[in-house]
Design a protein around this motif. Structure first.
Motif, PDB file in Angstrom:
ATOM      1  N   SER A 245       0.814  -1.222   0.000  1.00  0.00           N
ATOM      2  CA  SER A 245       0.000   0.000   0.000  1.00  0.00           C
ATOM      3  C   SER A 245       0.846   1.271   0.000  1.00  0.00           C
ATOM      4  O   SER A 245       0.330   2.370   0.211  1.00  0.00           O
ATOM      5  N   GLY A 246       2.148   1.150  -0.241  1.00  0.00           N
ATOM      6  CA  GLY A 246       2.991   2.334  -0.397  1.00  0.00           C
ATOM      7  C   GLY A 246       3.700   2.802   0.848  1.00  0.00           C
ATOM      8  O   GLY A 246       4.215   3.927   0.887  1.00  0.00           O
ATOM      9  N   HIS A 247       3.766   1.971   1.896  1.00  0.00           N
ATOM     10  CA  HIS A 247       4.536   2.314   3.096  1.00  0.00           C
ATOM     11  C   HIS A 247       5.939   1.710   3.000  1.00  0.00           C
ATOM     12  O   HIS A 247       6.178   0.740   2.281  1.00  0.00           O
ATOM     13  N   VAL A 248       6.869   2.287   3.728  1.00  0.00           N
ATOM     14  CA  VAL A 248       8.107   1.596   4.080  1.00  0.00           C
ATOM     15  C   VAL A 248       8.064   1.370   5.586  1.00  0.00           C
ATOM     16  O   VAL A 248       7.351   2.082   6.308  1.00  0.00           O
ATOM     17  N   LEU A 249       8.824   0.414   6.047  1.00  0.00           N
ATOM     18  CA  LEU A 249       8.796   0.054   7.458  1.00  0.00           C
ATOM     19  C   LEU A 249      10.165   0.317   8.085  1.00  0.00           C
ATOM     20  O   LEU A 249      11.201   0.004   7.495  1.00  0.00           O
ATOM     21  N   VAL A 250      10.160   0.907   9.259  1.00  0.00           N
ATOM     22  CA  VAL A 250      11.376   1.020  10.074  1.00  0.00           C
ATOM     23  C   VAL A 250      11.267  -0.042  11.152  1.00  0.00           C
ATOM     24  O   VAL A 250      10.301  -0.058  11.931  1.00  0.00           O
ATOM     25  N   ALA A 251      12.246  -0.946  11.190  1.00  0.00           N
ATOM     26  CA  ALA A 251      12.203  -2.072  12.119  1.00  0.00           C
ATOM     27  C   ALA A 251      13.384  -1.992  13.078  1.00  0.00           C
ATOM     28  O   ALA A 251      14.512  -1.704  12.677  1.00  0.00           O
ATOM     29  N   LEU A 252      13.106  -2.253  14.351  1.00  0.00           N
ATOM     30  CA  LEU A 252      14.151  -2.329  15.366  1.00  0.00           C
ATOM     31  C   LEU A 252      14.442  -3.802  15.612  1.00  0.00           C
ATOM     32  O   LEU A 252      13.654  -4.512  16.251  1.00  0.00           O
ATOM     33  N   MET A 253      15.564  -4.261  15.065  1.00  0.00           N
ATOM     34  CA  MET A 253      15.958  -5.657  15.216  1.00  0.00           C
ATOM     35  C   MET A 253      16.654  -5.816  16.563  1.00  0.00           C
ATOM     36  O   MET A 253      17.462  -4.973  16.964  1.00  0.00           O
ATOM     37  N   GLY A 254      16.353  -6.943  17.254  1.00  0.00           N
ATOM     38  CA  GLY A 254      16.932  -7.033  18.591  1.00  0.00           C
ATOM     39  C   GLY A 254      17.078  -8.412  19.166  1.00  0.00           C
ATOM     40  O   GLY A 254      17.208  -8.560  20.378  1.00  0.00           O
ATOM     41  N   ARG A 255      17.060  -9.434  18.343  1.00  0.00           N
ATOM     42  CA  ARG A 255      17.273 -10.781  18.863  1.00  0.00           C
ATOM     43  C   ARG A 255      18.550 -11.345  18.249  1.00  0.00           C
ATOM     44  O   ARG A 255      19.200 -10.722  17.409  1.00  0.00           O
ATOM     45  N   GLY A 256      18.911 -12.542  18.641  1.00  0.00           N
ATOM     46  CA  GLY A 256      20.122 -13.170  18.111  1.00  0.00           C
ATOM     47  C   GLY A 256      21.348 -12.338  18.414  1.00  0.00           C
ATOM     48  O   GLY A 256      21.636 -12.012  19.567  1.00  0.00           O
ATOM     49  N   ALA A 257      22.082 -11.964  17.359  1.00  0.00           N
ATOM     50  CA  ALA A 257      23.320 -11.208  17.535  1.00  0.00           C
ATOM     51  C   ALA A 257      23.066  -9.756  17.922  1.00  0.00           C
ATOM     52  O   ALA A 257      24.005  -9.016  18.216  1.00  0.00           O
ATOM     53  N   LEU A 258      21.812  -9.332  17.947  1.00  0.00           N
ATOM     54  CA  LEU A 258      21.492  -7.925  18.198  1.00  0.00           C
ATOM     55  C   LEU A 258      20.831  -7.691  19.544  1.00  0.00           C
ATOM     56  O   LEU A 258      20.209  -6.667  19.771  1.00  0.00           O
ATOM     57  N   THR A 259      20.967  -8.644  20.449  1.00  0.00           N
ATOM     58  CA  THR A 259      20.234  -8.539  21.716  1.00  0.00           C
ATOM     59  C   THR A 259      20.737  -7.427  22.619  1.00  0.00           C
ATOM     60  O   THR A 259      20.005  -6.950  23.481  1.00  0.00           O
ATOM     61  N   GLN A 260      21.993  -6.992  22.448  1.00  0.00           N
ATOM     62  CA  GLN A 260      22.548  -6.016  23.392  1.00  0.00           C
ATOM     63  C   GLN A 260      21.911  -4.640  23.227  1.00  0.00           C
ATOM     64  O   GLN A 260      21.390  -4.071  24.173  1.00  0.00           O
ATOM     65  N   ASN A 261      21.974  -4.083  22.023  1.00  0.00           N
ATOM     66  CA  ASN A 261      21.480  -2.726  21.835  1.00  0.00           C
ATOM     67  C   ASN A 261      20.352  -2.618  20.814  1.00  0.00           C
ATOM     68  O   ASN A 261      19.607  -1.648  20.831  1.00  0.00           O
ATOM     69  N   GLY A 262      20.238  -3.557  19.931  1.00  0.00           N
ATOM     70  CA  GLY A 262      19.268  -3.450  18.859  1.00  0.00           C
ATOM     71  C   GLY A 262      19.856  -2.716  17.662  1.00  0.00           C
ATOM     72  O   GLY A 262      20.939  -2.129  17.731  1.00  0.00           O
ATOM     73  N   HIS A 263      19.115  -2.756  16.556  1.00  0.00           N
ATOM     74  CA  HIS A 263      19.633  -2.167  15.324  1.00  0.00           C
ATOM     75  C   HIS A 263      18.467  -1.760  14.429  1.00  0.00           C
ATOM     76  O   HIS A 263      17.592  -2.564  14.122  1.00  0.00           O
ATOM     77  N   PHE A 264      18.431  -0.472  14.036  1.00  0.00           N
ATOM     78  CA  PHE A 264      17.381   0.025  13.161  1.00  0.00           C
ATOM     79  C   PHE A 264      17.713  -0.284  11.701  1.00  0.00           C
ATOM     80  O   PHE A 264      18.847  -0.035  11.246  1.00  0.00           O
ATOM     81  N   ILE A 265      16.735  -0.793  10.960  1.00  0.00           N
ATOM     82  CA  ILE A 265      16.861  -0.966   9.518  1.00  0.00           C
ATOM     83  C   ILE A 265      15.577  -0.462   8.863  1.00  0.00           C
ATOM     84  O   ILE A 265      14.571  -0.221   9.546  1.00  0.00           O
ATOM     85  N   ILE A 266      15.629  -0.295   7.552  1.00  0.00           N
ATOM     86  CA  ILE A 266      14.442   0.069   6.772  1.00  0.00           C
ATOM     87  C   ILE A 266      14.061  -1.119   5.907  1.00  0.00           C
ATOM     88  O   ILE A 266      14.894  -1.646   5.156  1.00  0.00           O
ATOM     89  N   ILE A 267      12.822  -1.589   6.036  1.00  0.00           N
ATOM     90  CA  ILE A 267      12.301  -2.625   5.138  1.00  0.00           C
ATOM     91  C   ILE A 267      11.693  -1.880   3.956  1.00  0.00           C
ATOM     92  O   ILE A 267      10.677  -1.184   4.089  1.00  0.00           O
ATOM     93  N   ALA A 268      12.342  -2.009   2.789  1.00  0.00           N
ATOM     94  CA  ALA A 268      12.075  -1.095   1.684  1.00  0.00           C
ATOM     95  C   ALA A 268      10.915  -1.519   0.798  1.00  0.00           C
ATOM     96  O   ALA A 268      10.023  -0.714   0.499  1.00  0.00           O
ATOM     97  N   GLN A 269      10.923  -2.761   0.331  1.00  0.00           N
ATOM     98  CA  GLN A 269       9.881  -3.195  -0.588  1.00  0.00           C
ATOM     99  C   GLN A 269       9.933  -4.709  -0.754  1.00  0.00           C
ATOM    100  O   GLN A 269      10.898  -5.371  -0.345  1.00  0.00           O
TER     101      GLN A 269
END
Length: 324
Positions: A245-269
């Protein structure tokens, strides 16, 4: 021996007494000769100009040429001294030119995507550097909202910049870098990751030694004119619907190797195969791969403050469907 007559000393005359008259005569002769020579030169010059009128112009031109030559020599000397001073100081004009923080989207190449599937273990909060660690990332990628200007935390232009005056953007800058990508691409405002890092710190979103508070995403994007909403239905099917529907998503990844601080990514399409493409601010390579959307949804950080760990972004006009 009788004494000498009055007024006589009995001594031989001094040499200067014999040549006083001759010395005075020589000075007069020299003055007279100089005057005669000056008169002869003046008469000769007058006759030469009379019988050859162009001689005066030639004389003036010769004087002007001599002046220009002298000026050119002085200019070359000054330039030579300036170059020498720069070489000695180790600073040249090229050395003092810094790479620009921003570039326009015009004529930038698009990122090449591969069908390779990304592995969640390759996703880290710190940048994965290419073989050359002095990289400048300048490229575009397609998203559900349109072309996105890609930025990377490890870019030489800002990787050493101190977020909040203490944390390197290379390690803690995923939030400001994601935000700057979206603002640059989908609003009329041009900002660099450095400017967003400063804005974040000034508005209380910098988390020392941890990166950014989650409120940076809705706070910054809405402040710069984008519509951002919390996604409460964090299933893969709902995420696909939002991308369609024309959105992009900003996701805060935080499990596995990213459990300490988390990591922002953009889910583009969505990709043609049904997976998704992402913009990973820490890894150009990850941004070229396809990703399993179900796996990404399963790796979201288990933190629900400020609408996280998933936000839907759309233009301020609200053309996209309501996020759920």
């Amino acid at each position: 021996m009788p004494p000498p007559p009055p007024g006589e000393t009995g001594l031989p005359p001094r040499p200067s007494d014999n040549f006083g008259g001759k010395k005075s005569k020589s000075r007069t002769e020299r003055l007279l000769a100089g005057g005669i020579l000056a008169a002869v030169l003046a008469i000769s010059l007058s006759l030469l100009i009379y019988f050859r009128p162009s001689f005066g112009r030639d004389l003036i031109n010769a004087a002007m040429n001599a002046g220009h030559y002298a000026k050119d020599q002085v200019t070359e000397f000054v330039k030579g001294r300036s170059s020498s001073d720069e070489t000695l100081s180790g600073e040249t004009e090229e050395d003092q030119t810094e790479p620009p923080l921003l570039e326009t989207a015009e004529e930038l190449p698009y990122m090449d995507h591969s069908p390779q599937l990304g592995d969640i273990s390759d996703m880290t909060a710190e940048p994965i550097y290419p073989p050359q660690e002095d990289a400048v990332y300048s490229c575009m990628l397609d998203t559900a909202m349109g072309p996105l200007l890609y930025y990377n935390q490890g870019d030489i232009r800002w990787k050493e910049y101190l977020y909040g005056g203490q944390d390197r953007l290379a390690k803690y800058g995923c939030g400001p870098v994601c935000v700057s990508m979206l603002i640059n691409s989908f609003t009329p405002v041009s900002v660099s990751p450095v400017e967003i890092a400063d804005w974040s710190a000034a508005n209380g979103y910098h988390a020392p030694q941890s990166g950014s508070y989650h409120g940076l995403i809705p706070g910054s994007l809405s402040a710069f004119g984008l519509q951002v909403e919390s996604v409460t239905d964090r299933t893969a099917d709902n995420a696909r619907s939002l991308l369609n529907s024309g959105h992009v998503l900003v996701a805060l990844m935080g499990r596995g190797a990213l459990t300490q601080n988390g990591h922002f990514i953009i889910i583009a399409q969505l990709s043609p195969s049904g997976n998704v493409y992402i913009a990973d601010p820490a890894s150009y390579e990850n941004s070229t791969k396809e990703w399993d959307l179900d796996q990404l949804m399963g790796e979201l950080k288990k933190s629900y403050d400020s609408g996280g760990p998933l936000w839907a972004v759309s233009p301020a006009s609200g053309d996209g469907e309501q996020a759920q």
